[in-house]
Structure formats: structure tokens, C-alpha cells
Write a protein that holds these residues in place. Structure first.
Motif, PDB file in Angstrom:
ATOM      1  N   ALA A   6       0.840  -1.211   0.000  1.00 14.16           N
ATOM      2  CA  ALA A   6       0.000   0.000   0.000  1.00 14.16           C
ATOM      3  C   ALA A   6       0.874   1.259   0.000  1.00 14.16           C
ATOM      4  O   ALA A   6       0.563   2.237  -0.686  1.00 14.16           O
ATOM      5  CB  ALA A   6      -0.931  -0.014   1.207  1.00 14.16           C
ATOM      6  N   VAL A   7       1.988   1.243   0.736  1.00 14.42           N
ATOM      7  CA  VAL A   7       2.886   2.413   0.741  1.00 14.42           C
ATOM      8  C   VAL A   7       3.506   2.583  -0.648  1.00 14.42           C
ATOM      9  O   VAL A   7       3.581   3.701  -1.183  1.00 14.42           O
ATOM     10  CB  VAL A   7       3.987   2.269   1.823  1.00 14.42           C
ATOM     11  N   CYS A   8       3.915   1.483  -1.255  1.00 12.05           N
ATOM     12  CA  CYS A   8       4.502   1.584  -2.603  1.00 12.05           C
ATOM     13  C   CYS A   8       3.466   2.101  -3.597  1.00 12.05           C
ATOM     14  O   CYS A   8       3.820   2.825  -4.537  1.00 12.05           O
ATOM     15  CB  CYS A   8       5.061   0.232  -3.045  1.00 12.05           C
ATOM     16  N   ALA A   9       2.201   1.763  -3.373  1.00  9.81           N
ATOM     17  CA  ALA A   9       1.149   2.268  -4.271  1.00  9.81           C
ATOM     18  C   ALA A   9       1.034   3.791  -4.124  1.00  9.81           C
ATOM     19  O   ALA A   9       0.819   4.493  -5.118  1.00  9.81           O
ATOM     20  CB  ALA A   9      -0.180   1.598  -3.960  1.00  9.81           C
ATOM     21  N   PHE A  10       1.219   4.332  -2.898  1.00  8.20           N
ATOM     22  CA  PHE A  10       1.226   5.793  -2.727  1.00  8.20           C
ATOM     23  C   PHE A  10       2.310   6.418  -3.604  1.00  8.20           C
ATOM     24  O   PHE A  10       2.193   7.526  -4.084  1.00  8.20           O
ATOM     25  CB  PHE A  10       1.542   6.187  -1.275  1.00  8.20           C
ATOM     26  N   LEU A  11       3.412   5.673  -3.760  1.00  9.87           N
ATOM     27  CA  LEU A  11       4.558   6.160  -4.530  1.00  9.87           C
ATOM     28  C   LEU A  11       4.416   5.888  -6.024  1.00  9.87           C
ATOM     29  O   LEU A  11       5.363   6.121  -6.781  1.00  9.87           O
ATOM     30  CB  LEU A  11       5.818   5.428  -4.054  1.00  9.87           C
ATOM     31  N   ASN A  12       3.300   5.344  -6.414  1.00 13.43           N
ATOM     32  CA  ASN A  12       3.110   4.899  -7.797  1.00 13.43           C
ATOM     33  C   ASN A  12       4.175   3.886  -8.209  1.00 13.43           C
ATOM     34  O   ASN A  12       4.581   3.820  -9.363  1.00 13.43           O
ATOM     35  CB  ASN A  12       3.146   6.065  -8.794  1.00 13.43           C
ATOM     36  N   ALA A  13       4.690   3.142  -7.226  1.00 10.11           N
ATOM     37  CA  ALA A  13       5.729   2.156  -7.521  1.00 10.11           C
ATOM     38  C   ALA A  13       5.173   0.806  -7.125  1.00 10.11           C
ATOM     39  O   ALA A  13       5.478   0.288  -6.061  1.00 10.11           O
ATOM     40  CB  ALA A  13       6.984   2.472  -6.712  1.00 10.11           C
ATOM     41  N   LEU A  14       4.312   0.262  -7.981  1.00  8.45           N
ATOM     42  CA  LEU A  14       3.619  -0.962  -7.589  1.00  8.45           C
ATOM     43  C   LEU A  14       4.613  -2.101  -7.366  1.00  8.45           C
ATOM     44  O   LEU A  14       5.448  -2.382  -8.218  1.00  8.45           O
ATOM     45  CB  LEU A  14       2.586  -1.354  -8.653  1.00  8.45           C
ATOM     46  N   ARG A  15       4.555  -2.685  -6.193  1.00 10.46           N
ATOM     47  CA  ARG A  15       5.432  -3.810  -5.866  1.00 10.46           C
ATOM     48  C   ARG A  15       4.585  -4.919  -5.271  1.00 10.46           C
ATOM     49  O   ARG A  15       3.581  -4.648  -4.607  1.00 10.46           O
ATOM     50  CB  ARG A  15       6.459  -3.394  -4.800  1.00 10.46           C
ATOM     51  N   THR A  16       4.980  -6.153  -5.500  1.00 11.19           N
ATOM     52  CA  THR A  16       4.272  -7.269  -4.883  1.00 11.19           C
ATOM     53  C   THR A  16       5.152  -7.843  -3.792  1.00 11.19           C
ATOM     54  O   THR A  16       6.276  -8.267  -4.055  1.00 11.19           O
ATOM     55  CB  THR A  16       3.981  -8.361  -5.938  1.00 11.19           C
ATOM     56  N   PHE A  17       4.676  -7.810  -2.577  1.00 14.79           N
ATOM     57  CA  PHE A  17       5.406  -8.429  -1.473  1.00 14.79           C
ATOM     58  C   PHE A  17       4.697  -9.667  -0.952  1.00 14.79           C
ATOM     59  O   PHE A  17       5.304 -10.497  -0.299  1.00 14.79           O
ATOM     60  CB  PHE A  17       5.593  -7.430  -0.323  1.00 14.79           C
ATOM     61  N   LEU A  18       3.391  -9.726  -1.228  1.00  8.81           N
ATOM     62  CA  LEU A  18       2.608 -10.848  -0.712  1.00  8.81           C
ATOM     63  C   LEU A  18       3.044 -12.138  -1.405  1.00  8.81           C
ATOM     64  O   LEU A  18       3.017 -12.218  -2.633  1.00  8.81           O
ATOM     65  CB  LEU A  18       1.126 -10.576  -0.993  1.00  8.81           C
ATOM     66  N   SER A  19       3.479 -13.122  -0.617  1.00 12.02           N
ATOM     67  CA  SER A  19       3.887 -14.402  -1.224  1.00 12.02           C
ATOM     68  C   SER A  19       2.638 -15.190  -1.595  1.00 12.02           C
ATOM     69  O   SER A  19       1.672 -15.198  -0.823  1.00 12.02           O
ATOM     70  CB  SER A  19       4.694 -15.238  -0.233  1.00 12.02           C
TER      71      SER A  19
END
Ligand SMILES: Cc1cc2nc3c(=O)[nH]c(=O)nc-3n(C[C@H](O)[C@H](O)[C@H](O)COP(=O)(O)OP(=O)(O)OC[C@H]3O[C@@H](n4cnc5c(N)ncnc54)[C@H](O)[C@@H]3O)c2cc1C
Length: 503
Positions: free
Chosen positions: A478-491
Motif C-alpha cells: 500500500a505504501v509503494c502504491a502511494f509512490l506509484n511504484a507498484l510492488r508485490t510483497f505478498l507471497s
């Protein structure tokens, strides 16, 4: 306490990405490229709470390039899954034995990120012992899932033929997923599915209800069904049980190092008292007992009762009242552990399920944590979901535990008890009654640039380290989404194997 440069008064004005720059242009003043910013480099985050949720959020954010300050009220990491020196026995003890399973993909992912996954000791069998000492070993066979556990169940002496028939019937019914919105309790479902008293006492109450730390009549069926599917049906891998081979807080020293190597910090003994939002920059100022901290983003990874106390100290915002109402619906379940040091070895088993008595689980810490080099042996006994046991005095609880232990392991009678400790965790877990999902918020908080984490957040998992790690990974996303830097951390979840693939 270090104040991040970007938050001081002299900090360069930060312009909004991505509209103003192309990726290789440099930001005025900081020299960072837009792609740096997109990846979170140069951005800062404060994570409040050094439990599994906070640590997994912090390490994921550090991995994404943010400078993270992890703020913990106590002098050590781990929260409800931690170790500390117990003054009464002068030993480092885990606040309670914590077990994980192969299906805990996010917890394993967090351990792997901080490089401690090899410190988890795995086992695939579970020994059940009756008073008098007769043993039954449950574990996987070569048969495909969900049949892999069947041969050991069929030969288990702890269950009568009728018990086994009703257990198999229940397992078969639970091969199909249960609708998450089902309002049924585990208890009412078991009664409808004709479970024998033996199956109720020795399996459903002891193994399943104790894993969910509640009474069968208070546990929502979908949560129990999830545990059964993951631990006993989906695959032998999913049901493998893991235990730390070092005291829990030692395991997390990897997290501290991981954050420091990426420019982050861990602030101990720094309970957060309030947080303020700077309307102009949308950054956060957090007041802790050790001073103020500043960052672009805030992750609140505290248990629900702490969140309730923090709410009035947060800025007013639409949605705060609704969050407070959700929190009010949560309740705690207790877990107690009795730690016993004997002058000799009591059993060669690493762990066991103890049937028909107040004490439920035995963990042979001398064997599980060989680095202790303890003379004799150190055993930990765990009692879940028992308000009755939690009400006993220290002497009563230890006397009862030793008396009952003798019924399972005759060596106790001749052994000398060198020292003992009782740890009562009255706020061990949150309970999972029907309808609890409506009281579990997502990571999105009522405030800008602030997200929620903690085992009680909507993860679909009961109150476990896996739920905490999932919530941490969701918060980092969710924080990365604020940054417009979509990341997947959920395994991703482990895929069901064998015949369970078609269920
Ligand atoms: C006795 C016991 C046995 C358990 N057994 C198991 C098990 O076998 N397997 C399993 O998976 N789970 C088990 N659990 C549950 C598991 O421990 C929790 O679900 C998990 O650790 C929760 O992690 P968390 O980060 O969400 O919360 P916590 O661990 O509660 O972390 C929150 C952190 O926030 C800190 N904090 C609080 N207030 C502030 C503040 N104002 N400022 C800064 N920091 C603050 C706390 O000190 C704490 O470190 C057990 C729990 C207990 C207590």
C-alpha cells in the motif's frame, strides 16, 4: 534520534512525481532521479510496532528502497512472539513456543528476506500421548493429498474406530471450501456432522480449537475449515511444522541488521504517543517517549487494543469512528506456558500433544534449541484457550503441570525440578467468532500516507505470525502504491497437491 534530511525545515521542496518528470530527470536539490523516487529511494517511512507485522512491513519497505525507522515500545523485537531474560529463572525464554507451518508462505518469505530461514527446524510428524504413555504418531505417507495422512490416522491408537470414521467424514466434507460469510460455529457444524466424544476431545478441541485459541462454540467455521485444509488436507508440505532453533528475538536480529544495512534504524524503548500530519507535505511527525520522528509515510503495526488507545491521539479524519467501532468488536484469548528445568532428560521427543489433561502441548526446548547447552532438560508446556488455567496462581499452575507431566513421562517422577516459570499471556490472540471479518479493516487507514498492519487486519488468517507477516506485506504494498511504484510483497499460497488440486 536521527531526523531524516528530507523532513527538516531546510529540506528541498519535493515535487509531485510522476507528472512533472520523466524517469531519468533529477529532482531539484536531492539529485535523486524520478526512477529512484518511483522505487522509493530517498523516501522515508516510520513503522510503529516491532512485532512480526511491523518487522515484515519495515523490511519489505527497506527492500523497496525506503529509509525505514522501526519504532518499538519495548527493548527488543518480536512483540507477542519474542524472547527475553526471565528474572525469576535467569534464562532467556520465548514468551511462548511459536510454531509455523509450511503454508505460512509470508512468514517464511519474511524469514528468507532477513536470512534466517535456515534457523527454522521442520518436522512432519505429531506424536499424541495418552496419560499412561501410549503413543500415536500422525504424519504423511506416500499417498497423494488429501489421503497422505490417512494411514497414520487409521493406525492411531488414540482414536477408536468410531472416532476415526467420524473424523474422516468431517475431513471429507471440509475438502470443499466453506463460504467465508458462513455464520456457523465449528461446534454446531461438528454436532451436525455427528462427531464422537473422542474425536471432539482429542482432535477438535485439542488440536483445532487450541490452534485457533478458542472454544469450538465460539470459532467461526470458515477459520476452522481453513486450518484443517492447510494443515491436514492440501499437501504434506503445507502441514509441515516449523519451530525456531534459537530464541525468538535472536531470530529477529536479522531484521535489525537488514534495516541498518539499508539506511534504516530501529528505535527501542520508544513507545509512540501520538502522530501529526503535516497538511502541506502530507508527511508525518510521530511523538515517541524518546523524541520526535519525521517521515513521508506511516505504518501503524500495533495490536487492536493499542490502536484503540492511539486513535484519539491521531488527526481527526472521516473513517476514524468506523475504525473504532470495528476495534471494539475484538476480544482476546489467553495462552499460558509453563517452563520447567529438570536435572535429567525426560523424553527423547522434540514435541508432543498431551491428551485428556489441562496441559496440551510439550516442547522439548533442550532439543529444539540446542544452542542452549542446558544441563538436564528444559521443557515448555503450553495451555491454549483456557481461562481456568490462566486463573491459577504460579504455584498451582506449576504443581498441576508437573503432576500431569508425570502421567505422560515416567522419568519425571525420579527427576529433580531445578527451576520453573509460568508465563500468562492474557492478550495472546484475537478470537475468531462468526462475523469477525466485518471487524477486520484492510491496510488502508482513515489518514493520507498512513497504512495499518497487525495480525488483526483483514488477511483471512486467524491470529498468527502468518497473518501478521501478510498484513506487513500488504501494508508495504500500500505504501509503494502511494509512490506509484507498484510492488508485490505478498507471497502466493502453496498450491494444493494431489487430488486437492481439483477441489
Ligand atoms: C502465548 C502466545 C502463543 C502464540 N502461539 C502462536 C503460534 O504458535 N503460532 C503463531 O503463528 N502465532 C502464535 N501466536 C500469535 C502471534 O504471536 C501473533 O499473532 C503475532 O505475533 C502478532 O504480531 P503483530 O506484529 O501483529 O503484533 P505484536 O506481536 O503484538 O506486535 C506489536 C508490537 O507493537 C509494540 N507496541 C505496542 N504499542 C506501541 C507503541 N505505542 N509504540 C511503539 N510500539 C508499540 C509492541 O511492543 C509489539 O512489539 C501466539 C501468541 C501468544 C501471545
Amino acid at each position: 534520534m536521527r531526523v531524516p534530511e528530507s523532513s527538516t525545515n531546510s529540506a528541498p521542496v519535493r515535487l509531485r512525481i510522476p507528472d512533472l518528470f520523466s524517469d531519468d530527470r533529477r529532482c531539484i536539490g536531492t539529485g535523486e532521479t524520478v526512477s529512484d523516487l518511483r522505487l522509493g529511494r530517498g523516501k522515508t517511512a516510520i513503522v510503529v510496532g516491532g512485532g512480526v507485522a511491523g518487522m515484515s512491513a519495515a523490511c519489505a519497505l527497506a527492500d523497496a528502497g525506503l529509509r525505514v525507522q522501526l519504532v518499538e515500545r519495548r527493548g527488543y523485537l518480536g512483540g507477542r512472539a519474542s524472547s527475553y531474560r526471565h528474572p525469576g529463572v535467569d534464562e532467556i525464554i520465548d514468551n511462548c513456543q511459536h510454531v509455523l507451518f509450511g503454508c505460512c508462505t509470508n512468514l517464511i518469505g519474511f524469514y528468507t528476506r532477513i536470512g534466517v530461514e535456515k534457523r527454522i527446524h521442520w518436522t512432519r510428524t505429531m506424536t499424541m500421548i495418552e496419560p499412561g504413555g501410549r503413543r500415536s504418531v500422525l504424519g504423511p505417507s506416500w499417498l497423494p493429498a488429501p489421503l497422505h495422512g490417512l494411514p497414520s490416522l487409521l493406525t492411531a491408537k488414540a482414536f477408536t474406530r468410531e472416532d476415526k470414521k467420524t473424523l474422516m467424514r468431517a475431513f471429507r466434507a471440509l475438502m470443499r471450501p466453506v463460504a467465508p460469510e458462513s455464520a456457523q460455529t465449528l461446534g454446531s457444524w461438528l454436532r451436525l456432522n455427528g462427531q464422537t466424544e473422542g474425536a471432539m476431545e482429542r482432535f477438535w478441541r485439542l488440536v483445532i480449537a487450541s490452534a485457533l485459541n478458542g472454544d469450538v462454540d465460539e470459532i467461526a467455521l470458515p477459520y476452522a475449515a481453513k486450518v484443517i485444509r492447510e494443515l491436514f488436507l492440501n499437501s504434506a508440505e503445507a502441514g509441515a511444522m516449523g519451530m525456531s532453533s534459537v530464541p525468538l528475538s535472536e531470530l529477529y536480529s536479522g531484521a535489525e541488521q537488514f534495516l541498518r544495512e539499508r539506511g534504516g534504524e530501529v528505535h527501542f524503548n520508544a513507545g509512540v504517543e501520538s502522530a501529526r500530519l503535516d497538511e502541506e507535505t502530507s508527511g508525518w511527525t510521530v511523538a515517541t517517549r524518546a523524541g520526535e520522528l519525521f517521515a513521508d509515510y506511516l505504518v501503524l503495526a500495533v495490536p487492536f487494543e493499542v490502536m484503540a488507545r492511539l486513535l484519539p491521539q491521531m488527526p481527526p479524519a472521516a473513517g476514524v469512528e468506523a475504525l473504532a467501532e470495528q476495534i471494539e468488536r475484538h476480544e482476546h484469548g489467553p495462552i499460558c506456558s509453563v517452563h520447567l528445568w529438570f536435572d535429567r532428560e525426560i523424553t527423547e521427543l522434540e514435541h508432543a500433544v498431551l491428551l485428556d489433561r489441562e496441559i496440551h502441548w510439550m516442547y522439548n526446548k533442550s532439543r529444539l534449541q540446542p544452542g542452549r547447552n542446558a544441563k538436564g532438560s528444559y521443557l515448555e508446556l503450553v495451555v491454549s484457550a483456557s481461562h481456568k488455567f490462566a486463573a491459577l496462581s504460579r504455584e498451582e499452575a506449576i504443581d498441576l503441570a508437573v503432576r500431569e507431566l508425570k502421567e505422560f513421562f515416567p522419568a519425571v517422577a525420579a527427576a529433580k525440578l531445578e527451576k520453573a516459570a509460568l508465563v500468562k499471556e492474557v492478550r495472546a490472540t484475537f478470537t475468531v467468532p462468526p462475523g469477525i471479518d466485518a471487524a477486520r479493516p484492510g491496510s488502508v487507514s482513515p489518514w493520507p500516507n498512513c497504512v495499518l498492519a497487525g495480525d488483526w487486519i483483514a488477511t483471512g488468517w486467524p491470529s498468527t505470525m502468518e497473518s501478521a507477516a501478510r498484513s506487513g506485506h500488504l501494508a508495504a504494498e500500500a505504501v509503494c502504491a502511494f509512490l506509484n511504484a507498484l510492488r508485490t510483497f505478498l507471497s502466493p499460497d502453496l498450491k494444493p497437491r494431489g487430488l486437492m488440486r481439483w477441489r
